[in-house]
Design a protein around this motif. Sequence first.
Motif, mmCIF file in Angstrom:
data_model
loop_
_atom_site.group_PDB
_atom_site.id
_atom_site.type_symbol
_atom_site.label_atom_id
_atom_site.label_comp_id
_atom_site.label_asym_id
_atom_site.label_seq_id
_atom_site.Cartn_x
_atom_site.Cartn_y
_atom_site.Cartn_z
ATOM 1 N N MET A 30 -54.799 -10.197 37.344
ATOM 2 C CA MET A 30 -54.451 -9.686 37.551
ATOM 3 C C MET A 30 -53.434 -9.986 38.747
ATOM 4 O O MET A 30 -53.670 -9.758 40.019
ATOM 5 N N LEU A 31 -51.875 -8.915 38.100
ATOM 6 C CA LEU A 31 -51.035 -8.714 39.516
ATOM 7 C C LEU A 31 -51.855 -6.955 40.439
ATOM 8 O O LEU A 31 -51.855 -6.012 39.691
ATOM 9 N N ARG A 32 -50.732 -7.224 40.755
ATOM 10 C CA ARG A 32 -51.414 -6.660 41.394
ATOM 11 C C ARG A 32 -50.120 -5.873 43.638
ATOM 12 O O ARG A 32 -49.860 -6.967 43.388
ATOM 13 N N LEU A 33 -49.802 -4.902 43.733
ATOM 14 C CA LEU A 33 -49.715 -4.861 44.594
ATOM 15 C C LEU A 33 -50.204 -4.751 45.990
ATOM 16 O O LEU A 33 -50.690 -3.750 46.265
ATOM 17 N N GLU A 34 -49.687 -4.935 47.320
ATOM 18 C CA GLU A 34 -50.164 -4.821 48.394
ATOM 19 C C GLU A 34 -49.468 -4.686 49.846
ATOM 20 O O GLU A 34 -47.892 -5.617 49.441
ATOM 21 N N LYS A 35 -49.303 -3.493 50.460
ATOM 22 C CA LYS A 35 -48.343 -3.166 51.298
ATOM 23 C C LYS A 35 -47.947 -4.033 52.181
ATOM 24 O O LYS A 35 -49.228 -5.239 52.501
ATOM 25 N N VAL A 36 -46.876 -4.443 52.414
ATOM 26 C CA VAL A 36 -46.776 -5.337 53.620
ATOM 27 C C VAL A 36 -47.312 -5.305 54.830
ATOM 28 O O VAL A 36 -47.031 -4.182 55.642
ATOM 29 N N ASN A 37 -48.069 -6.333 55.739
ATOM 30 C CA ASN A 37 -49.077 -5.690 56.785
ATOM 31 C C ASN A 37 -49.280 -7.357 57.355
ATOM 32 O O ASN A 37 -48.833 -8.301 56.878
ATOM 33 N N GLY A 38 -49.816 -6.884 58.896
ATOM 34 C CA GLY A 38 -50.802 -8.460 60.049
ATOM 35 C C GLY A 38 -50.374 -9.087 59.129
ATOM 36 O O GLY A 38 -50.649 -10.541 60.151
ATOM 37 N N LYS A 39 -51.660 -9.113 58.656
ATOM 38 C CA LYS A 39 -52.065 -10.378 57.260
ATOM 39 C C LYS A 39 -51.301 -11.270 57.397
ATOM 40 O O LYS A 39 -51.602 -11.910 56.386
ATOM 41 N N ASN A 40 -50.775 -10.364 55.826
ATOM 42 C CA ASN A 40 -49.655 -10.670 54.511
ATOM 43 C C ASN A 40 -48.141 -11.033 55.256
ATOM 44 O O ASN A 40 -47.465 -11.953 54.436
ATOM 45 N N VAL A 41 -47.428 -10.699 56.380
ATOM 46 C CA VAL A 41 -46.363 -10.545 56.770
ATOM 47 C C VAL A 41 -45.761 -12.181 56.933
ATOM 48 O O VAL A 41 -44.641 -12.881 56.054
ATOM 49 N N TRP A 42 -46.466 -13.336 57.151
ATOM 50 C CA TRP A 42 -46.244 -14.265 57.376
ATOM 51 C C TRP A 42 -45.806 -15.335 56.506
ATOM 52 O O TRP A 42 -45.005 -16.000 55.598
ATOM 53 N N ASP A 43 -46.816 -15.083 55.528
ATOM 54 C CA ASP A 43 -47.020 -15.804 53.679
ATOM 55 C C ASP A 43 -46.184 -15.257 53.027
ATOM 56 O O ASP A 43 -44.791 -15.684 52.588
ATOM 57 N N GLY B 85 -42.119 -21.254 42.766
ATOM 58 C CA GLY B 85 -43.298 -21.110 42.168
ATOM 59 C C GLY B 85 -43.833 -20.442 40.732
ATOM 60 O O GLY B 85 -44.788 -21.049 39.979
ATOM 61 N N PHE B 86 -42.918 -19.737 41.128
ATOM 62 C CA PHE B 86 -43.799 -18.573 39.893
ATOM 63 C C PHE B 86 -42.680 -17.919 38.950
ATOM 64 O O PHE B 86 -43.734 -16.948 38.251
ATOM 65 N N GLN B 87 -41.793 -18.684 38.680
ATOM 66 C CA GLN B 87 -40.727 -18.136 37.871
ATOM 67 C C GLN B 87 -40.794 -17.971 37.052
ATOM 68 O O GLN B 87 -42.110 -18.857 36.042
ATOM 69 N N SER B 88 -40.240 -17.082 35.703
ATOM 70 C CA SER B 88 -41.319 -17.585 34.336
ATOM 71 C C SER B 88 -42.540 -16.751 33.491
ATOM 72 O O SER B 88 -42.433 -17.954 32.596
ATOM 73 N N LYS B 89 -43.016 -16.379 34.274
ATOM 74 C CA LYS B 89 -44.082 -16.007 33.804
ATOM 75 C C LYS B 89 -44.701 -14.772 33.227
ATOM 76 O O LYS B 89 -45.740 -14.485 33.172
ATOM 77 N N GLY B 90 -43.869 -14.346 33.766
ATOM 78 C CA GLY B 90 -43.840 -12.323 33.502
ATOM 79 C C GLY B 90 -44.060 -11.761 34.411
ATOM 80 O O GLY B 90 -44.061 -10.993 34.482
ATOM 81 N N TYR B 91 -44.106 -12.658 35.393
ATOM 82 C CA TYR B 91 -44.322 -11.518 36.548
ATOM 83 C C TYR B 91 -43.105 -10.297 37.679
ATOM 84 O O TYR B 91 -43.868 -9.632 37.922
ATOM 85 N N GLY B 92 -41.757 -10.514 37.122
ATOM 86 C CA GLY B 92 -40.926 -10.051 37.386
ATOM 87 C C GLY B 92 -41.251 -8.486 36.138
ATOM 88 O O GLY B 92 -41.065 -7.404 36.551
ATOM 89 N N THR B 93 -41.111 -8.630 35.539
ATOM 90 C CA THR B 93 -40.956 -7.951 34.527
ATOM 91 C C THR B 93 -42.840 -6.926 34.815
ATOM 92 O O THR B 93 -42.700 -5.430 34.717
ATOM 93 N N GLU B 94 -44.048 -7.632 35.214
ATOM 94 C CA GLU B 94 -45.597 -6.569 35.527
ATOM 95 C C GLU B 94 -45.022 -6.488 36.602
ATOM 96 O O GLU B 94 -45.274 -5.541 37.070
ATOM 97 N N ALA B 95 -44.503 -6.467 38.080
ATOM 98 C CA ALA B 95 -43.847 -6.308 39.217
ATOM 99 C C ALA B 95 -43.403 -4.967 39.206
ATOM 100 O O ALA B 95 -43.455 -3.968 39.795
ATOM 101 N N VAL B 96 -42.227 -4.762 38.007
ATOM 102 C CA VAL B 96 -41.248 -3.661 37.737
ATOM 103 C C VAL B 96 -41.827 -2.486 37.305
ATOM 104 O O VAL B 96 -41.909 -1.631 37.491
ATOM 105 N N LYS B 97 -43.094 -3.370 36.778
ATOM 106 C CA LYS B 97 -43.962 -2.240 35.662
ATOM 107 C C LYS B 97 -45.039 -1.044 36.968
ATOM 108 O O LYS B 97 -44.663 0.227 37.078
ATOM 109 N N LEU B 98 -45.432 -2.353 37.850
ATOM 110 C CA LEU B 98 -45.957 -1.666 38.596
ATOM 111 C C LEU B 98 -45.454 -0.796 39.652
ATOM 112 O O LEU B 98 -45.657 0.479 40.366
#
Length: 160
Positions: free
Chosen positions: A1-14, A94-107
């Motif tokens: 399931m796709l989700r958004l997470e605010k940029v924070n100190g734990k994920n910014v480097w990734d 590495g994750f393109q052409s799998k529908g993530y862009g469309t779902e991310a815009v919806k989110l």
Amino acid sequence: MLRLEKVNGKNVWDILKLGVKEEQMNFVADNSRSIIEAYVAIAGGGYAFPFGIYDSDVLVGFLMVGYGVDDDWEDAPGIAKDNYSLWRLMIDRGFQSKGYGTEAVKLALDFIRSKPCGEARYCWLSYAPDNTVAKNLYCSLGFEETGDIDGGELIAALEL
């Protein structure tokens, strides 16, 4: 399931390690630039909401929502005032052409419709004239070109 997470100190480097394909580099700003622009906008009295895009716990991309015009944006297009923008969207190579862009815009649109900065009539965005992948994605979600240009990019808008 796709989700958004605010940029924070734990994920910014990734998030900073994400990248697009070489042929797409002219279409998408580097994530470090985007995060810097978010900070500068906020420091200038504006609004920016940078997010990592996750499929469960796997980071697949980055997007950023903006609102209105900050104090330093001198050449802002008219539609920017009191409206939301999909400021950035990138899906890692590495994750393109799998529908993530469309779902991310919806989110992103779900987030915008929660009115984090108040009412607005439009969500707008811009893309390079020769970026047909972006154009097709946004048109499929109801965005329509306005005929305006921002920094050499075509502006498209969706009425909320």
